[in-house]
Design a protein around this motif. Structure first.
Motif, PDB file in Angstrom:
ATOM      1  N   VAL A 151      57.952  59.495  -7.944  1.00 31.56           N
ATOM      2  CA  VAL A 151      59.399  59.736  -7.627  1.00 31.56           C
ATOM      3  C   VAL A 151      60.043  60.962  -8.240  1.00 31.56           C
ATOM      4  O   VAL A 151      60.714  61.958  -7.687  1.00 31.56           O
ATOM      5  CB  VAL A 151      60.130  58.551  -8.189  1.00 31.56           C
ATOM      6  CG1 VAL A 151      61.773  58.980  -8.075  1.00 31.56           C
ATOM      7  CG2 VAL A 151      59.899  57.292  -7.392  1.00 31.56           C
ATOM      8  N   VAL A 152      59.590  61.382  -9.487  1.00 29.45           N
ATOM      9  CA  VAL A 152      60.374  62.413 -10.331  1.00 29.45           C
ATOM     10  C   VAL A 152      60.032  63.701  -9.646  1.00 29.45           C
ATOM     11  O   VAL A 152      60.559  64.731  -9.454  1.00 29.45           O
ATOM     12  CB  VAL A 152      59.813  62.361 -11.665  1.00 29.45           C
ATOM     13  CG1 VAL A 152      60.154  63.526 -12.450  1.00 29.45           C
ATOM     14  CG2 VAL A 152      60.238  61.196 -12.689  1.00 29.45           C
ATOM     15  N   LYS A 153      58.390  63.925  -9.187  1.00 26.22           N
ATOM     16  CA  LYS A 153      58.055  65.082  -8.252  1.00 26.22           C
ATOM     17  C   LYS A 153      58.828  65.194  -7.104  1.00 26.22           C
ATOM     18  O   LYS A 153      59.351  66.441  -6.888  1.00 26.22           O
ATOM     19  CB  LYS A 153      56.563  64.893  -8.141  1.00 26.22           C
ATOM     20  CG  LYS A 153      55.822  66.059  -7.752  1.00 26.22           C
ATOM     21  CD  LYS A 153      54.259  65.949  -7.543  1.00 26.22           C
ATOM     22  CE  LYS A 153      53.875  67.062  -6.993  1.00 26.22           C
ATOM     23  NZ  LYS A 153      52.411  66.957  -6.465  1.00 26.22           N
ATOM     24  N   ALA A 154      59.114  64.211  -6.359  1.00 21.39           N
ATOM     25  CA  ALA A 154      59.804  64.260  -5.019  1.00 21.39           C
ATOM     26  C   ALA A 154      61.195  64.650  -5.178  1.00 21.39           C
ATOM     27  O   ALA A 154      61.769  65.504  -4.611  1.00 21.39           O
ATOM     28  CB  ALA A 154      59.806  63.077  -4.572  1.00 21.39           C
ATOM     29  N   VAL A 155      61.925  64.092  -6.138  1.00 25.41           N
ATOM     30  CA  VAL A 155      63.247  64.497  -6.735  1.00 25.41           C
ATOM     31  C   VAL A 155      63.283  65.984  -7.048  1.00 25.41           C
ATOM     32  O   VAL A 155      64.180  66.725  -6.629  1.00 25.41           O
ATOM     33  CB  VAL A 155      63.673  63.611  -7.807  1.00 25.41           C
ATOM     34  CG1 VAL A 155      65.068  64.294  -8.427  1.00 25.41           C
ATOM     35  CG2 VAL A 155      63.919  62.255  -7.282  1.00 25.41           C
ATOM     36  N   PHE A 156      62.231  66.119  -7.690  1.00 23.28           N
ATOM     37  CA  PHE A 156      62.267  67.687  -8.321  1.00 23.28           C
ATOM     38  C   PHE A 156      62.240  68.588  -7.114  1.00 23.28           C
ATOM     39  O   PHE A 156      62.913  69.764  -6.682  1.00 23.28           O
ATOM     40  CB  PHE A 156      61.197  68.028  -9.363  1.00 23.28           C
ATOM     41  CG  PHE A 156      61.079  69.453  -9.668  1.00 23.28           C
ATOM     42  CD1 PHE A 156      61.859  69.995 -10.349  1.00 23.28           C
ATOM     43  CD2 PHE A 156      59.880  70.141  -8.939  1.00 23.28           C
ATOM     44  CE1 PHE A 156      61.531  71.308 -10.738  1.00 23.28           C
ATOM     45  CE2 PHE A 156      59.866  71.542  -9.507  1.00 23.28           C
ATOM     46  CZ  PHE A 156      60.524  72.004 -10.537  1.00 23.28           C
ATOM     47  N   ASN A 157      61.060  68.445  -6.353  1.00 24.98           N
ATOM     48  CA  ASN A 157      61.082  69.183  -4.934  1.00 24.98           C
ATOM     49  C   ASN A 157      62.249  69.511  -4.195  1.00 24.98           C
ATOM     50  O   ASN A 157      62.571  70.259  -3.703  1.00 24.98           O
ATOM     51  CB  ASN A 157      59.941  68.460  -4.164  1.00 24.98           C
ATOM     52  CG  ASN A 157      58.566  68.887  -4.660  1.00 24.98           C
ATOM     53  OD1 ASN A 157      58.279  69.833  -5.349  1.00 24.98           O
ATOM     54  ND2 ASN A 157      57.446  68.631  -4.063  1.00 24.98           N
ATOM     55  N   LEU A 158      62.840  68.252  -3.970  1.00 22.59           N
ATOM     56  CA  LEU A 158      64.233  67.909  -2.902  1.00 22.59           C
ATOM     57  C   LEU A 158      65.277  68.986  -3.824  1.00 22.59           C
ATOM     58  O   LEU A 158      65.700  69.808  -3.106  1.00 22.59           O
ATOM     59  CB  LEU A 158      64.590  66.614  -3.070  1.00 22.59           C
ATOM     60  CG  LEU A 158      65.627  66.326  -2.120  1.00 22.59           C
ATOM     61  CD1 LEU A 158      65.346  66.583  -0.709  1.00 22.59           C
ATOM     62  CD2 LEU A 158      66.305  65.127  -2.236  1.00 22.59           C
ATOM     63  N   GLY A 159      65.208  68.847  -5.013  1.00 22.72           N
ATOM     64  CA  GLY A 159      66.218  69.762  -5.776  1.00 22.72           C
ATOM     65  C   GLY A 159      66.066  71.156  -5.624  1.00 22.72           C
ATOM     66  O   GLY A 159      66.991  72.081  -5.142  1.00 22.72           O
ATOM     67  N   THR A 160      64.840  71.540  -6.025  1.00 26.53           N
ATOM     68  CA  THR A 160      64.435  72.716  -5.923  1.00 26.53           C
ATOM     69  C   THR A 160      64.574  73.636  -4.274  1.00 26.53           C
ATOM     70  O   THR A 160      65.157  74.788  -4.034  1.00 26.53           O
ATOM     71  CB  THR A 160      62.969  73.001  -6.197  1.00 26.53           C
ATOM     72  OG1 THR A 160      62.959  72.401  -7.356  1.00 26.53           O
ATOM     73  CG2 THR A 160      62.277  74.470  -6.297  1.00 26.53           C
ATOM     74  N   TYR A 161      64.033  72.626  -3.383  1.00 27.88           N
ATOM     75  CA  TYR A 161      64.097  73.322  -1.865  1.00 27.88           C
ATOM     76  C   TYR A 161      65.546  73.236  -1.450  1.00 27.88           C
ATOM     77  O   TYR A 161      65.954  74.433  -0.755  1.00 27.88           O
ATOM     78  CB  TYR A 161      63.179  72.610  -1.367  1.00 27.88           C
ATOM     79  CG  TYR A 161      61.602  73.019  -1.239  1.00 27.88           C
ATOM     80  CD1 TYR A 161      61.258  74.346  -0.854  1.00 27.88           C
ATOM     81  CD2 TYR A 161      60.593  72.169  -1.911  1.00 27.88           C
ATOM     82  CE1 TYR A 161      60.043  74.819  -1.034  1.00 27.88           C
ATOM     83  CE2 TYR A 161      59.510  72.541  -1.886  1.00 27.88           C
ATOM     84  CZ  TYR A 161      59.190  73.760  -1.564  1.00 27.88           C
ATOM     85  OH  TYR A 161      57.672  74.186  -1.575  1.00 27.88           O
ATOM     86  N   THR A 162      66.271  72.360  -1.968  1.00 24.27           N
ATOM     87  CA  THR A 162      67.715  72.418  -1.464  1.00 24.27           C
ATOM     88  C   THR A 162      68.391  73.437  -1.991  1.00 24.27           C
ATOM     89  O   THR A 162      69.074  74.570  -1.344  1.00 24.27           O
ATOM     90  CB  THR A 162      68.324  71.093  -1.780  1.00 24.27           C
ATOM     91  OG1 THR A 162      67.566  69.880  -1.373  1.00 24.27           O
ATOM     92  CG2 THR A 162      69.926  71.053  -1.276  1.00 24.27           C
TER      93      THR A 162
ATOM     94  N   GLY B 242      62.229  83.625  -4.855  1.00 23.44           N
ATOM     95  CA  GLY B 242      62.656  83.668  -6.378  1.00 23.44           C
ATOM     96  C   GLY B 242      63.280  82.418  -6.758  1.00 23.44           C
ATOM     97  O   GLY B 242      62.887  82.044  -7.821  1.00 23.44           O
ATOM     98  N   VAL B 243      64.212  81.687  -6.044  1.00 24.95           N
ATOM     99  CA  VAL B 243      64.910  80.419  -6.575  1.00 24.95           C
ATOM    100  C   VAL B 243      63.710  79.295  -6.960  1.00 24.95           C
ATOM    101  O   VAL B 243      63.501  78.703  -8.031  1.00 24.95           O
ATOM    102  CB  VAL B 243      65.826  80.135  -5.659  1.00 24.95           C
ATOM    103  CG1 VAL B 243      66.453  78.652  -6.258  1.00 24.95           C
ATOM    104  CG2 VAL B 243      66.900  80.956  -5.605  1.00 24.95           C
ATOM    105  N   ASN B 244      62.830  79.289  -5.685  1.00 29.44           N
ATOM    106  CA  ASN B 244      62.021  78.309  -6.076  1.00 29.44           C
ATOM    107  C   ASN B 244      61.098  78.666  -7.189  1.00 29.44           C
ATOM    108  O   ASN B 244      60.671  77.500  -7.928  1.00 29.44           O
ATOM    109  CB  ASN B 244      60.987  78.422  -4.787  1.00 29.44           C
ATOM    110  CG  ASN B 244      60.534  77.304  -4.157  1.00 29.44           C
ATOM    111  OD1 ASN B 244      60.439  76.059  -4.900  1.00 29.44           O
ATOM    112  ND2 ASN B 244      59.805  77.192  -2.974  1.00 29.44           N
ATOM    113  N   LEU B 245      60.607  79.704  -7.345  1.00 27.62           N
ATOM    114  CA  LEU B 245      59.473  80.156  -8.352  1.00 27.62           C
ATOM    115  C   LEU B 245      60.234  79.634  -9.860  1.00 27.62           C
ATOM    116  O   LEU B 245      59.682  79.173 -10.764  1.00 27.62           O
ATOM    117  CB  LEU B 245      59.104  81.549  -8.337  1.00 27.62           C
ATOM    118  CG  LEU B 245      58.084  81.777  -9.268  1.00 27.62           C
ATOM    119  CD1 LEU B 245      56.783  81.198  -8.719  1.00 27.62           C
ATOM    120  CD2 LEU B 245      57.629  83.523  -9.088  1.00 27.62           C
TER     121      LEU B 245
END
Ligand code: ADP
Length: 762
Positions: A139-150, A187-190
């Motif tokens: 879950v934590v990983k999915a949430v983090f990915n969602l935040g980053t990609y959004t 850049g944001v992603n990284l």
């Protein structure tokens, strides 16, 4: 959502406090964890940027138009596309590292170009959530990915719309917007990723940004170009769309093949290393776990040994460390498996699949080995891999058995070595060429040649056998007579001769000597004793016969012609018979005395009585008794009193003076002198005779020792006189010593304690 669920659950655990403060407390507790703090931060940034896009670009339509697909179908269609693209991962290996390239960014470009801003954001986020759910990501990983990609997608959308305006078709502005937007997206992603990686790897985030920036930019540009081109082709000639997949597929397969080859390479290297390690038979279980885990890319490798209640394991997190722990439940219940078994359920610690193989070989079972992965992909452990794994486990079993044998062999060898080394008998082993292979310590003592010098050399050059005929006895064995015993005399380096008995026990194969084990006994002592005995018998019979001959002769004479002899002649004959009989009696007396003396000098004390006597008078009497004109006395005028037994002192002096006369020429004198020395008095008997060789000086006091060869015997004697003299002198508290020069003369000295001596001056 997951994060919210966690927050709620920890808030519930804290049920004492009322609603809002309780939630705030739980949030605080969660935010103390640096990872979760960063995840929350990223999610908040993503939400804020998404808000800006949703409201700021509310009136904007899609950048490109004219796809011909109804808008209602476009959003779900592109959501699915984004989801599929996220799940399509190409593993790119460069050097030691592996990058995972997903096609998500390409799908994102399509979303951004074909959908209005808010829909594009929804398609991107929903595709991602869908993929995470399908792949059951934490879950934590999915949430983090969602935040980053959004956050990153929002930035991309903003830039594309701000730079591109509202053209409806591909313009330079759109193109620039897409390129700049993609770079900004990367850049944001990284930056977000670096926050988490920085905490995990304990390095500053900017370091990660710097090291990863270039590769990320290349990958982003690549996927962006794919997205752009795909969109353009979809807009203008949709029929060609399927062909768009071709280069991607080709590249994917080429990469896969290259990656597999690299994997195979790495695996071969591991297995080669393993084969060396197994051949070395050292630390085999650990080496097996470390190398096989690496070769098959497993996350966990375990070996449970037979009759052992612990499991040995190696994990990918610390790939060289061997851990010891309790046997995992799923292995404990597995029982005795005969072949490979696949487990996919009920595995602990996030493990997805496990392959278990028996460790058995050569009819013996050593245990079970298991390899597990957290990886979900189906490619892990093909049938071929499992077969290979099973044979590697057998190889481990064979190596373990080999190691066991080796240990036993080493043990047996050391026992044998101990027997050879501790044996009092000398032991040697000779090979078929007559070369010494083993040379025991006892043998080194006997022969004076140590093992290092003897081994590897032909026996004939190691043992110095002076007698020609005896040299043949060194190797007396043959096929007909593999066991043989031989006696020979060998000469040591120091010249000493040793009588040896060699008991051979040879092994022949096809008529050829393979090995000869020889046990060597040192017979020197027995040999000497034997010689001593025969010498003694020769000596005694000679000594007895010498006086007996004249006795028998004169007795015969007296018996046959006694009446006719003059009284004087008869007296002379009787005197001679008496003299020889006296000699015989003394001889027998000496033999008896010597036989009574044991090795302990104190035994002799019974044979002497204590008293005080004038030594001058005793010396004079001894000289007179011998009745030789050659004896010259040089004694002090007054009496010199000494503690002694007068009869024994007289016996000693008579022996010393008698020897002086016997072992010197007729015309030379034997002088008797006396020296006073503190509490001691010394009587010196000096002759000018043959003298005694230096190496014999100590031996002349030994029982039966004669410098003369007993076989030639130019002088008669028993070799008992000096032995008895010294024993008697010592029993009287004195000693007999000698100083002699060969061919020039000897001085024998009787030393005794003075009876009336003044104490020596201080
Ligand atoms: P024996 O004289 O009966 O042989 P001894 O014990 O008296 O036995 O002497 C041992 C040996 O010592 C003799 O055989 C002789 O070789 C040597 N020896 C003794 N006295 C002398 C001497 N004065 N000079 C040279 N050799 C001597």
């Amino acid at each position: 959502l997951g994060l919210a669920a966690q927050l709620v659950s920890s808030a519930q655990a804290d049920a004492d406090r009322p609603g809002l403060p309780r939630a705030v407390g739980a949030l605080r507790a969660q935010l103390r964890d640096p990872i979760q703090r960063r995840v929350v931060g990223v999610v908040l940034v993503g939400a804020a940027l998404a808000g800006i896009v949703a409201f700021g670009l509310a009136g904007h339509g899609s950048v490109l138009r004219g796809l011909g697909v109804p808008a209602a179908a476009l959003l779900p269609g592109l959501t699915v596309l984004s989801c599929l693209a996220e799940m399509t991962v190409v593993r790119l290996r460069h050097g030691e590292a592996v990058e995972e390239l997903s096609l998500y960014e390409a799908a994102l470009i399509i979303d951004v170009l074909l959908l209005p801003p808010r829909d594009a954001l929804i398609a991107a986020a929903a595709g991602l959530v869908l993929a995470s759910a399908l792949q059951r990501r934490p879950v934590v990983k999915a949430v983090f990915n969602l935040g980053t990609y959004t956050a990153a997608t929002a930035v991309l959308i903003l830039i594309v719309h701000l730079l591109g305006g509202r053209p409806g078709e591909m313009t330079l502005g759109v193109l620039v917007g897409v390129v700049v937007g993609t770079l900004a997206f990367t850049g944001v992603n990284l930056l977000c990723l670096a926050q988490i990686l920085g905490v995990l790897n304990k390095v500053a985030p900017w370091r990660i940004v710097r090291s990863e920036a270039r590769l990320s930019a290349y990958m982003a540009v690549g996927t962006m170009v794919t997205g752009l081109t795909t969109t353009e082709i979809a807009l203008h000639s949709p029929l060609l769309l399927p062909f768009m997949a071709m280069p991607a597929l080709a590249v994917t397969y080429a990469y896969r093949a290259a990656a597999r080859e690299a994997d195979e390479h790495a695996r071969s290297a591991c297995l080669l290393q393993l084969s060396h390690a197994l051949a070395e038979r050292e630390d085999v279980v650990r080496q097996f776990l470390v190398l096989v885990r690496e070769a098959f890319g497993a996350d966990l490798a375990v070996v449970v040994l037979e009759n052992d209640d612990t499991a040995l394991s190696v994990e990918s997190t610390d790939p060289t460390a061997l851990r010891t722990g309790p046997i995992p439940r799923h292995l404990a219940t597995l029982g005795r498996i005969d072949g490979p078994v696949h487990l996919a359920e009920d595995l602990p610690g996030g493990l997805r699949r496990m392959v278990v193989v028996p460790v058995q070989g050569g009819g013996r079972r050593f245990g079970t080995a298991a390899f597990a992965t957290r990886d979900r992909s189906r490619g892990w452990m093909t049938t071929g891999d499992v077969t290979l794994l099973a044979s590697l486990a057998s190889a481990l079993a064979v190596a373990m058995r080999g190691a066991e044998h080796l240990d036993r062999l080493v043990d047996e060898t050391s026992k044998l070595q101990a027997v050879v080394e501790q044996s009092a008998e000398g032991i040697m082993v000779i090979d078929g060429d007559g070369t010494v292979q083993v040379w025991s310590r006892a043998l080194a003592d006997i022969t004076g040649v140590d093992a290092a010098e003897a081994t590897g050399r032909p026996l004939a050059t190691v043992l110095d056998v002076p007698v020609e005929e005896e040299r043949r006895l060194l190797m007396p064995v043959s096929v007909e007579q593999p066991k043989a015993v031989a006696e020979l005399t060998a000469r040591r380096r120091d010249g000493e001769q040793r009588r040896l008995r060699l008991a051979h026990s040879a092994v022949f194969t096809a008529g050829l000597l393979v090995r000869d084990v020889v046990v060597i006994s040192d017979l020197t002592r027995e040999y000497r004793t034997e010689r001593l005995k025969s010498d003694f018998i020769a000596m005694v019979s000679h000594e007895l016969r010498t006086p007996l001959t004249p006795i028998i002769g004169y007795v015969d004479l007296l018996r046959s012609r006694g009446e006719r002899m003059t009284p004087q002649k008869r007296l002379d004959a009787l005197n001679l018979i008496g003299d020889r009989a006296g000699h015989l009696s003394r001889l027998v007396e000496d033999l008896l005395l010597a036989s009574r003396f044991g090795d302990n000098p104190d035994d002799v004390s019974l044979q002497v009585s204590a008293g005080t006597h004038d030594l001058c008078a005793l010396a004079t009497q001894a000289a007179r008794d011998l009745g030789s004109a050659r004896v010259v006395l040089d004694l002090p005028p007054g009496p010199v009193l000494a503690h002694c037994d007068d009869g024994r002192a007289l016996q000693v002096l008579a022996n010393l003076i008698g020897n002086g006369l016997k072992y010197s020429a007729e015309e030379t004198e034997v002088a008797i002198g006396m020296r006073l020395d503190g509490t001691r008095v010394h009587v010196d008997v000096r002759d000018h005779g043959r003298g005694i060789p230096a190496d014999q000086l100590a031996k002349v006091f030994d029982k039966f020792h004669r410098v003369e060869d007993p076989m030639t015997m130019s002088t008669s004697g028993t070799g008992l006189g000096l032995f008895i003299a010294r024993r008697l002198a010592r029993a009287m508290g004195g000693d007999v010593t000698v100083v002699s020069t060969l061919n020039s003369g000897s001085v024998f000295t009787l030393s005794l304690t003075r009876a009336n001596a003044e104490p020596p001056a201080e």
